[in-house]
Design a protein around this motif. Structure first.
Motif, PDB file in Angstrom:
ATOM      1  N   THR A  63       7.267  31.432 -22.623  1.00  0.00           N
ATOM      2  CA  THR A  63       8.873  31.672 -22.302  1.00  0.00           C
ATOM      3  C   THR A  63       9.060  30.332 -21.140  1.00  0.00           C
ATOM      4  N   GLN A  64       7.750  29.513 -20.915  1.00  0.00           N
ATOM      5  CA  GLN A  64       7.535  29.041 -19.820  1.00  0.00           C
ATOM      6  C   GLN A  64       7.967  27.133 -20.111  1.00  0.00           C
ATOM      7  N   TYR A  65       8.364  26.940 -21.677  1.00  0.00           N
ATOM      8  CA  TYR A  65       7.801  25.360 -21.977  1.00  0.00           C
ATOM      9  C   TYR A  65       9.897  25.487 -22.779  1.00  0.00           C
ATOM     10  N   GLY A  66      10.309  25.960 -21.985  1.00  0.00           N
ATOM     11  CA  GLY A  66      12.286  26.192 -22.810  1.00  0.00           C
ATOM     12  C   GLY A  66      12.294  26.734 -24.540  1.00  0.00           C
ATOM     13  N   PRO A  67      12.855  26.439 -25.534  1.00  0.00           N
ATOM     14  CA  PRO A  67      13.414  26.473 -26.455  1.00  0.00           C
ATOM     15  C   PRO A  67      12.369  26.892 -27.730  1.00  0.00           C
ATOM     16  N   THR A  68      11.905  27.849 -27.828  1.00  0.00           N
ATOM     17  CA  THR A  68      10.723  28.174 -29.230  1.00  0.00           C
ATOM     18  C   THR A  68      12.012  28.211 -30.766  1.00  0.00           C
ATOM     19  N   GLN A  69      10.668  27.321 -31.867  1.00  0.00           N
ATOM     20  CA  GLN A  69      11.219  27.968 -32.813  1.00  0.00           C
ATOM     21  C   GLN A  69      10.035  28.566 -33.545  1.00  0.00           C
ATOM     22  N   LYS A  70      10.568  29.492 -34.625  1.00  0.00           N
ATOM     23  CA  LYS A  70       9.396  29.973 -35.754  1.00  0.00           C
ATOM     24  C   LYS A  70       8.669  29.082 -36.465  1.00  0.00           C
ATOM     25  N   THR A  78       2.615  19.858 -36.450  1.00  0.00           N
ATOM     26  CA  THR A  78       3.398  18.699 -36.644  1.00  0.00           C
ATOM     27  C   THR A  78       4.164  18.281 -35.911  1.00  0.00           C
ATOM     28  N   SER A  79       4.561  19.698 -35.528  1.00  0.00           N
ATOM     29  CA  SER A  79       5.600  19.571 -34.132  1.00  0.00           C
ATOM     30  C   SER A  79       4.511  18.829 -33.044  1.00  0.00           C
ATOM     31  N   ALA A  80       3.269  18.887 -32.753  1.00  0.00           N
ATOM     32  CA  ALA A  80       2.921  18.495 -31.434  1.00  0.00           C
ATOM     33  C   ALA A  80       2.784  16.700 -32.798  1.00  0.00           C
ATOM     34  N   LEU A  81       2.471  16.837 -33.463  1.00  0.00           N
ATOM     35  CA  LEU A  81       2.007  15.225 -33.752  1.00  0.00           C
ATOM     36  C   LEU A  81       3.369  14.044 -33.317  1.00  0.00           C
ATOM     37  N   ASP A  82       4.485  14.998 -34.086  1.00  0.00           N
ATOM     38  CA  ASP A  82       6.332  14.897 -34.409  1.00  0.00           C
ATOM     39  C   ASP A  82       6.517  14.039 -32.590  1.00  0.00           C
ATOM     40  N   ASN A  83       5.661  15.256 -31.833  1.00  0.00           N
ATOM     41  CA  ASN A  83       6.402  14.777 -29.863  1.00  0.00           C
ATOM     42  C   ASN A  83       5.251  13.792 -29.565  1.00  0.00           C
ATOM     43  N   THR A  84       4.467  13.353 -30.413  1.00  0.00           N
ATOM     44  CA  THR A  84       3.980  12.724 -29.705  1.00  0.00           C
ATOM     45  C   THR A  84       4.413  11.028 -30.476  1.00  0.00           C
ATOM     46  N   LYS A 222      -0.628  23.664 -30.881  1.00  0.00           N
ATOM     47  CA  LYS A 222       0.123  23.005 -30.055  1.00  0.00           C
ATOM     48  C   LYS A 222      -0.028  22.105 -28.763  1.00  0.00           C
ATOM     49  N   GLY A 223      -0.282  23.229 -27.827  1.00  0.00           N
ATOM     50  CA  GLY A 223      -0.723  22.796 -26.771  1.00  0.00           C
ATOM     51  C   GLY A 223      -1.430  22.161 -26.338  1.00  0.00           C
ATOM     52  N   LEU A 224      -2.952  22.634 -27.252  1.00  0.00           N
ATOM     53  CA  LEU A 224      -4.214  22.232 -26.844  1.00  0.00           C
ATOM     54  C   LEU A 224      -4.118  20.682 -28.105  1.00  0.00           C
ATOM     55  N   LEU A 225      -3.573  20.559 -28.535  1.00  0.00           N
ATOM     56  CA  LEU A 225      -3.343  19.314 -29.155  1.00  0.00           C
ATOM     57  C   LEU A 225      -3.036  18.108 -29.156  1.00  0.00           C
ATOM     58  N   LEU A 226      -1.805  18.824 -28.199  1.00  0.00           N
ATOM     59  CA  LEU A 226      -0.856  17.518 -26.705  1.00  0.00           C
ATOM     60  C   LEU A 226      -2.274  17.618 -25.877  1.00  0.00           C
ATOM     61  N   SER A 227      -2.798  18.189 -25.418  1.00  0.00           N
ATOM     62  CA  SER A 227      -3.406  17.662 -24.341  1.00  0.00           C
ATOM     63  C   SER A 227      -5.163  17.159 -24.735  1.00  0.00           C
ATOM     64  N   CYS A 228      -5.250  17.635 -25.973  1.00  0.00           N
ATOM     65  CA  CYS A 228      -6.800  16.405 -26.972  1.00  0.00           C
ATOM     66  C   CYS A 228      -6.126  15.467 -26.355  1.00  0.00           C
ATOM     67  N   VAL A 251       7.149  29.262 -31.070  1.00  0.00           N
ATOM     68  CA  VAL A 251       6.495  27.861 -30.498  1.00  0.00           C
ATOM     69  C   VAL A 251       7.443  26.631 -29.769  1.00  0.00           C
ATOM     70  N   PRO A 252       6.896  26.244 -28.807  1.00  0.00           N
ATOM     71  CA  PRO A 252       7.874  25.719 -28.010  1.00  0.00           C
ATOM     72  C   PRO A 252       8.377  24.513 -29.097  1.00  0.00           C
ATOM     73  N   VAL A 253       9.376  24.569 -28.875  1.00  0.00           N
ATOM     74  CA  VAL A 253       9.455  22.938 -29.979  1.00  0.00           C
ATOM     75  C   VAL A 253       9.393  21.596 -28.960  1.00  0.00           C
ATOM     76  N   GLU A 254       9.647  21.735 -27.448  1.00  0.00           N
ATOM     77  CA  GLU A 254       9.457  20.748 -26.944  1.00  0.00           C
ATOM     78  C   GLU A 254       7.902  20.158 -26.132  1.00  0.00           C
ATOM     79  N   THR A 255       7.605  19.205 -26.027  1.00  0.00           N
ATOM     80  CA  THR A 255       6.076  18.843 -25.399  1.00  0.00           C
ATOM     81  C   THR A 255       5.410  19.389 -24.123  1.00  0.00           C
ATOM     82  N   TYR A 256       4.040  20.437 -24.713  1.00  0.00           N
ATOM     83  CA  TYR A 256       3.522  21.483 -23.929  1.00  0.00           C
ATOM     84  C   TYR A 256       2.466  21.169 -24.196  1.00  0.00           C
TER      85      TYR A 256
END
Lengths: 392, 390
Positions: A63-70, A78-84, A222-228, A251-256
């Motif tokens: 809940t802490q990272y905003g809107p989520t999507q299945k 893909t979502s993490a790469l997209d954000n990046t 997603k969270g760990l890949l963005l951290s990496c 999964v949250p849509v935004e970066t976290y």
């Protein structure tokens, strides 16, 4: 630095028209492999030999990272790469067949969205891919390289161990390739045989200077890949390929980001500590339930998440409390990462231990072809180990 | 390609283009051998080139036809068994490329050596493996050529070193085998095969250097089927002239869909090696009808029309068949009879491959090391000891 990506236009030049991504007709090798894998296709469940060795349990909705999507695991990647790609103009993605979405569909649509100079195919040359990635990263761009299967990472072993990991150290901190992240599908998949099933994390755990991370599901992925990607050290991110489609979460849509080198306690308990990562976390969840149900034993389940540098504190604190430790991974038992955990915990918690530390792992054999169901450290083998520890 | 001029060397009863009734014909009615004009090879750093006019006997033709047809049918059966989930794991089919294996094999001896990558079913067959053993390996059964332990990518037999899973990794091994041939002085050579995708791997270039430096009797064969997994050659290679990529190693570009072209080029290459001139490179231009592996439908990076066009215009089996028929070297019925026999052999093999028992569980730990007495292997946890013998 934004210009860094421009250098790669040539590599991405496409002389032949290729069908668009996401057209529906587009399928891929890996995707179909997963369709055939037991957990994803209920029809195959009747075939005993190929029954999945675990049941996937999704995480609660964050809940802490905003809107989520299945999303399933490959979509969350893909979502993490997209954000990046959206937020970092220097970010580039390359690897074998990634421009069409990759064999496991992790990069679907990214080439069309961000251009062929930022998401491009490489020839089949793993050593070259990683070496090239180090160069891209050392020049300041964010390099995200894909090795098609973790089993194919060995041709790049030298580049990772000798070039990437030691760059900062050997240059007295003048140069580094911290912007490099290497992604690779990892682990068993039901019928992958010798060269499409391996879990090579322990090889890299022996190598100071790189980080090794393995998620258990889409939210963590997603969270760990963005951290990496954000981390200032070269990271290897192993994705459990059997979960690409089988694991579905909100999964949250935004970066976290989810911090590296921090294990997560998934379930608190008082009698036995269970440590695992990737797919094996889900096996262990079932084991914990079985132990509670059949033995009245309360298990504390820890997802290690980062293999190197690993979270000694969380594990040791837990063992101090429970007095027992079971570690389980798919890689062969001898020299597997469980050995390191076992040794470290024994040194730290010797007087707290009620029973010898247990390891339930893959056999000391190559990953077998038809014997996979025997090789896998399934819930029954782990359950037996718990019984043994309790009765010690 | 079919419009090649063919000169009938010895004519029995000439009935060009007439579909005669088989029973009315005797063996002597057929042309015993004919010469064919084949496509000229492109050469690199060679003063001579393989002949463009070659002779094929009726026996050879029938044998090539049977072998290619067996390979084709075997792969189609494998495809079927895979879709039924009887074959599991990774499976790379060879249909479309049959002329390469048959042509190479026709020009070297079984005592020569051969090594390839994971698209190995065809070569396992030409090297002496039986359809039964191959099919049983695919299904992971005891009667498989690697005792059911290897699966599709890992098949071996005498003088055939597999069956290797990592792209390009087999090529240096082939150079090592060639060194052994040279050292032993037995006039043997080693054929190392790889694909157009593998041609971009670094170790291939390391191998070229060693092989040329030490003048090894090595034939490097790049089976260029136009796609390295899902990436076409143009998008993966700075130079698609694979026959020139050995730089200092002489090379040939060969029509890999024509068994006679491949045979003649291989004969030329083998003579080059055996005469002590060192390594030679051949690029066989071919095509795979199936996707890269069974999980690749093979149409997301190329069009169905492209596949149909190759099938229609340059299928290696049709090409040979038409040549034989138009030169009165065989009758339609005779070839059909071969087809029926082949089909039966494949069906029997498939039957065997689905009924043969799986290897015993002890096999899981065997053959890890050479060890005598048996070695103990850890299983699952450090205390479970399993016996490993080899």
């Amino acid at each position: 630095m934004a210009a860094a990506a421009r250098f790669f236009i040539r590599g991405a030049n496409s002389k032949l028209p290729i069908s668009g991504i996401g057209t529906g007709a587009q399928s891929s090798f890996g995707a179909t492999l997963l369709k055939l894998s037991p957990n994803c296709n209920p029809r195959t469940k009747t075939q005993r030999r190929h029954a999945a060795h675990f049941t996937y349990q999704p995480d609660p909705i964050p809940t802490q990272y905003g809107p989520t999507q299945k999303m399933n695991l490959f979509q969350s990647v893909t979502s993490a790469l997209d954000n990046t790609l959206a937020s970092d103009p220097t970010a580039v993605i390359f690897g074998e067949d990634v421009a069409f979405g990759g064999v496991f569909r992790c990069t679907v649509g990214l080439r069309d969205k961000y251009g062929k100079d930022r998401v491009f195919n490489t020839p089949l040359c793993e050593q070259g891919i990683v070496g090239f990635g180090i160069g891209v990263a050392v020049a300041g761009a964010t390099a995200i390289a894909e090795i098609q299967f973790a089993d194919y990472i060995y041709p790049a072993f030298d580049q990772i161990v000798n070039e990437a990991a030691k760059y900062r150290y050997r240059s007295g901190n003048m140069f580094d390739c911290g912007n490099l992240t290497i992604r690779a599908p990892w682990g068993c998949v039901g019928h992958g045989s010798l060269y499409h099933s391996q879990s090579p994390e322990a090889f890299f755990a022996h190598c100071p200077g790189i980080k090794v991370v393995i998620p258990r599901g889409p939210v963590q992925a997603k969270g760990l890949l963005l951290s990496c990607i954000a981390d200032k050290n070269p990271c290897i991110f192993f994705e459990p390929k059997i979960l690409y489609r089988a694991a579905v979460e909100q999964v949250p849509v935004e970066t976290y980001t989810i911090p590296l080198s921090q294990a997560e306690i998934l379930q608190e308990g008082s009698d036995v500590t269970l440590v695992a990562w990737g797919t094996q976390v889900h096996v262990m969840r079932e084991v914990a339930d079985m132990a509670q149900e059949k033995l009245g034993v309360s298990c504390e389940l820890i997802d290690l998440q980062t293999i190197l540098p690993w979270d000694v504190e969380t594990v040791c604190k837990s063992v101090v409390k429970t007095g027992r430790l079971l570690i389980s991974h798919e890689a062969p038992v001898t020299g597997g990462f469980a050995a390191e955990i076992s040794s470290a915990v024994q040194e730290e918690c010797f007087l707290n231990l009620e029973a010898p530390i247990s390891r339930v792992c893959g056999y000391d054999t190559p990953f077998p072809h038809i014997f996979e169901p025997f090789y896998i450290p399934d819930k029954w083998k782990c359950f037996e180990a718990i019984k043994r520890m309790i009765n010690y | 390609m079919l419009s090649n001029i063919s000169n009938v060397v010895r004519v029995g009863v000439q009935r060009n283009g007439v579909a005669a009734v088989l029973s009315a014909r005797t063996y002597a009615d057929f042309t015993a051998q004919a010469s064919f004009e084949i496509k000229k090879c492109d050469t690199h750093k060679l003063d001579e080139a393989p002949a463009t006019e070659v002779v094929m006997t009726r026996e050879e033709g029938l044998q090539y036809y049977r072998t290619m047809q067996t390979m084709r049918r075997m792969e189609l059966k494998a495809d079927q068994l895979y879709k039924q989930k009887i074959i599991r794991g990774f499976c790379h089919l060879y249909d479309g490329q049959e002329a390469c294996a048959v042509g190479i094999e026709a020009a070297i001896n079984l005592s020569d050596h051969l090594i390839t990558a994971y698209r190995a079913h065809g070569y396992t067959y030409t090297r002496g493996g039986t359809v039964k053993e191959i099919m049983a390996e695919l299904t992971g059964r005891r009667g498989g050529i690697a005792k059911g332990k290897g699966g599709s990518m890992h098949m071996y037999c005498k003088n055939f070193y597999g069956g290797n899973g990592i792209v390009g990794a087999q090529v240096p091994l082939g150079a090592g085998v060639a060194l052994a041939c040279k050292y032993m002085g037995n006039n043997e050579l080693c054929v190392s095969l790889y694909g157009d995708g593998a041609a971009n791997q670094g170790q291939i270039f390391e191998t070229y250097n060693m092989a040329a430096l030490w003048k090894l009797p090595a034939i490097f064969v790049c089976e260029n089927n136009r796609y390295g997994m899902g990436t076409s050659v143009e998008r993966a290679a700075a130079s698609t002239d694979y026959y020139k990529r050995g730089d200092f190693i002489p090379g040939l570009r060969v029509d890999g869909m024509d068994v006679l072209c491949v045979r003649e080029a291989t004969r030329f290459a083998a003579e080059h090696c055996r005469s002590g001139k060192g390594p030679i490179l051949m690029e066989l231009q071919t095509y795979r009808y199936h996707g890269h592996s069974m999980s690749d439908p093979g149409i997301s990076y190329r069009t169905r029309e492209e596949i149909q066009e190759v099938r229609g215009k340059s299928d290696p089996i049709s090409l040979l068949k038409d040549r034989m028929l138009s030169n009165n070297m065989a009758s339609v019925e005779e070839l059909k009879e071969i087809d029926v026999e082949v089909r039966k052999e494949i069906e029997d093999a498939a039957q065997f491959a689905t009924t043969d028992p799986e290897p015993q569980l002890e096999e899981l730990c065997n053959h890890i090391f050479y060890n005598n007495p048996p070695l103990e292997v850890r299983g699952t946890n450090p205390w479970t000891k399993l016996k490993s013998v080899s």
